[in-house]
Design a protein around this motif. Structure first.
Motif, PDB file in Angstrom:
ATOM      1  N   VAL A   1      48.216   4.374  45.914  1.00 56.12           N
ATOM      2  CA  VAL A   1      47.902   4.837  44.566  1.00 56.12           C
ATOM      3  C   VAL A   1      48.139   6.342  44.454  1.00 56.12           C
ATOM      4  O   VAL A   1      48.739   6.816  43.478  1.00 56.12           O
ATOM      5  CB  VAL A   1      46.451   4.464  44.178  1.00 56.12           C
ATOM      6  N   ILE A   2      47.687   7.104  45.425  1.00 57.82           N
ATOM      7  CA  ILE A   2      47.869   8.554  45.410  1.00 57.82           C
ATOM      8  C   ILE A   2      49.365   8.899  45.440  1.00 57.82           C
ATOM      9  O   ILE A   2      49.831   9.759  44.692  1.00 57.82           O
ATOM     10  CB  ILE A   2      47.116   9.215  46.592  1.00 57.82           C
ATOM     11  N   THR A   3      50.117   8.207  46.279  1.00 54.70           N
ATOM     12  CA  THR A   3      51.563   8.432  46.350  1.00 54.70           C
ATOM     13  C   THR A   3      52.233   8.109  45.019  1.00 54.70           C
ATOM     14  O   THR A   3      53.096   8.852  44.554  1.00 54.70           O
ATOM     15  CB  THR A   3      52.175   7.580  47.482  1.00 54.70           C
ATOM     16  N   ALA A   4      51.831   7.025  44.378  1.00 53.43           N
ATOM     17  CA  ALA A   4      52.406   6.645  43.080  1.00 53.43           C
ATOM     18  C   ALA A   4      52.101   7.696  42.017  1.00 53.43           C
ATOM     19  O   ALA A   4      52.972   8.036  41.205  1.00 53.43           O
ATOM     20  CB  ALA A   4      51.884   5.277  42.654  1.00 53.43           C
ATOM     21  N   VAL A   5      50.880   8.210  42.014  1.00 50.65           N
ATOM     22  CA  VAL A   5      50.501   9.236  41.046  1.00 50.65           C
ATOM     23  C   VAL A   5      51.343  10.495  41.256  1.00 50.65           C
ATOM     24  O   VAL A   5      51.830  11.104  40.291  1.00 50.65           O
ATOM     25  CB  VAL A   5      48.986   9.552  41.143  1.00 50.65           C
ATOM     26  N   ILE A   6      51.556  10.890  42.496  1.00 49.82           N
ATOM     27  CA  ILE A   6      52.371  12.070  42.785  1.00 49.82           C
ATOM     28  C   ILE A   6      53.817  11.846  42.333  1.00 49.82           C
ATOM     29  O   ILE A   6      54.425  12.726  41.718  1.00 49.82           O
ATOM     30  CB  ILE A   6      52.298  12.426  44.290  1.00 49.82           C
ATOM     31  N   LEU A   7      54.358  10.672  42.599  1.00 50.77           N
ATOM     32  CA  LEU A   7      55.727  10.371  42.180  1.00 50.77           C
ATOM     33  C   LEU A   7      55.868  10.385  40.661  1.00 50.77           C
ATOM     34  O   LEU A   7      56.858  10.894  40.128  1.00 50.77           O
ATOM     35  CB  LEU A   7      56.173   9.018  42.732  1.00 50.77           C
ATOM     36  N   VAL A   8      54.890   9.853  39.950  1.00 53.06           N
ATOM     37  CA  VAL A   8      54.924   9.868  38.489  1.00 53.06           C
ATOM     38  C   VAL A   8      54.879  11.306  37.977  1.00 53.06           C
ATOM     39  O   VAL A   8      55.608  11.669  37.043  1.00 53.06           O
ATOM     40  CB  VAL A   8      53.772   9.018  37.898  1.00 53.06           C
ATOM     41  N   ALA A   9      54.061  12.146  38.597  1.00 52.48           N
ATOM     42  CA  ALA A   9      53.970  13.548  38.189  1.00 52.48           C
ATOM     43  C   ALA A   9      55.297  14.272  38.425  1.00 52.48           C
ATOM     44  O   ALA A   9      55.767  15.029  37.566  1.00 52.48           O
ATOM     45  CB  ALA A   9      52.841  14.249  38.938  1.00 52.48           C
ATOM     46  N   VAL A  10      55.918  14.044  39.559  1.00 51.89           N
ATOM     47  CA  VAL A  10      57.208  14.667  39.855  1.00 51.89           C
ATOM     48  C   VAL A  10      58.264  14.181  38.871  1.00 51.89           C
ATOM     49  O   VAL A  10      59.060  14.970  38.348  1.00 51.89           O
ATOM     50  CB  VAL A  10      57.635  14.382  41.313  1.00 51.89           C
ATOM     51  N   LEU A  11      58.291  12.894  38.577  1.00 48.25           N
ATOM     52  CA  LEU A  11      59.242  12.339  37.621  1.00 48.25           C
ATOM     53  C   LEU A  11      59.041  12.948  36.229  1.00 48.25           C
ATOM     54  O   LEU A  11      60.000  13.276  35.540  1.00 48.25           O
ATOM     55  CB  LEU A  11      59.101  10.815  37.556  1.00 48.25           C
ATOM     56  N   ALA A  12      57.790  13.127  35.829  1.00 46.71           N
ATOM     57  CA  ALA A  12      57.500  13.727  34.527  1.00 46.71           C
ATOM     58  C   ALA A  12      58.026  15.163  34.467  1.00 46.71           C
ATOM     59  O   ALA A  12      58.595  15.585  33.455  1.00 46.71           O
ATOM     60  CB  ALA A  12      55.997  13.704  34.249  1.00 46.71           C
TER      61      ALA A  12
END
Length: 157
Positions: free
Chosen positions: A15-26
């Motif tokens: 979950v933490i990794t997914a949140v970081i990836l979404v933030a980077v993508l944004a």
């Protein structure tokens, strides 16, 4: 000294990794939109009418149809004579390096209102992806010149 320990399950790590990836993508998407021509503030000059209106907004009166239209591919890296020409462009807020490796169109118009020069003055407007990337005023001949698109104002003493 204080030591903290925490147990993190594989699910929490995912979950933490997914949140970081979404933030980077944004961030990548937002930065990509900053480079969007509509966001850049430069005028969209898709047709001749828009180009002539743009030049009129700068103070220039030109014959409505260009005397010459030329398309060329700007090199991937600016070298002479482009480097010298780009210095002229920098002084008026343009930068040819933004069009490196891209197709550029040059539209040459006859200027009808250059101060103290009723004829013989032309204006070059360089367009890349429907936006101005460079431009100059020129007059050939013994007393010729090349200058920016900034309309000359008479100086008062």
């Amino acid at each position: 000294m204080l030591i903290w320990t925490a147990r993190v399950s594989k699910k929490k790590t995912a979950v933490i990794t997914a949140v970081i990836l979404v933030a980077v993508l944004a961030v990548v998407v937002l930065v990509g939109n900053q480079a969007d021509p509509a966001v850049s503030g430069l005028p969209q000059l898709a047709d001749n009418e828009a180009r002539v209106s743009y030049l009129q907004s700068m103070g220039w009166e030109v014959d409505p149809e260009p005397v010459e239209t030329l398309q060329f591919l700007l090199p991937e890296k600016l070298e002479e004579p482009y480097l010298t020409y780009n210095k002229l462009q920098d002084s008026q807020g343009f930068d040819l390096s933004t069009a490196c490796g891209k197709q550029v169109s040059r539209f040459t118009y006859t200027v009808t209102n250059y101060p103290d020069r009723p004829e013989g003055v032309q204006l070059n407007l360089y367009i890349c992806e429907e936006q101005p990337v460079a431009g100059d005023i020129l007059c050939a001949g013994a007393d010729g010149f090349q200058d920016t698109l900034v309309y000359p104002t008479e100086e008062t003493d």
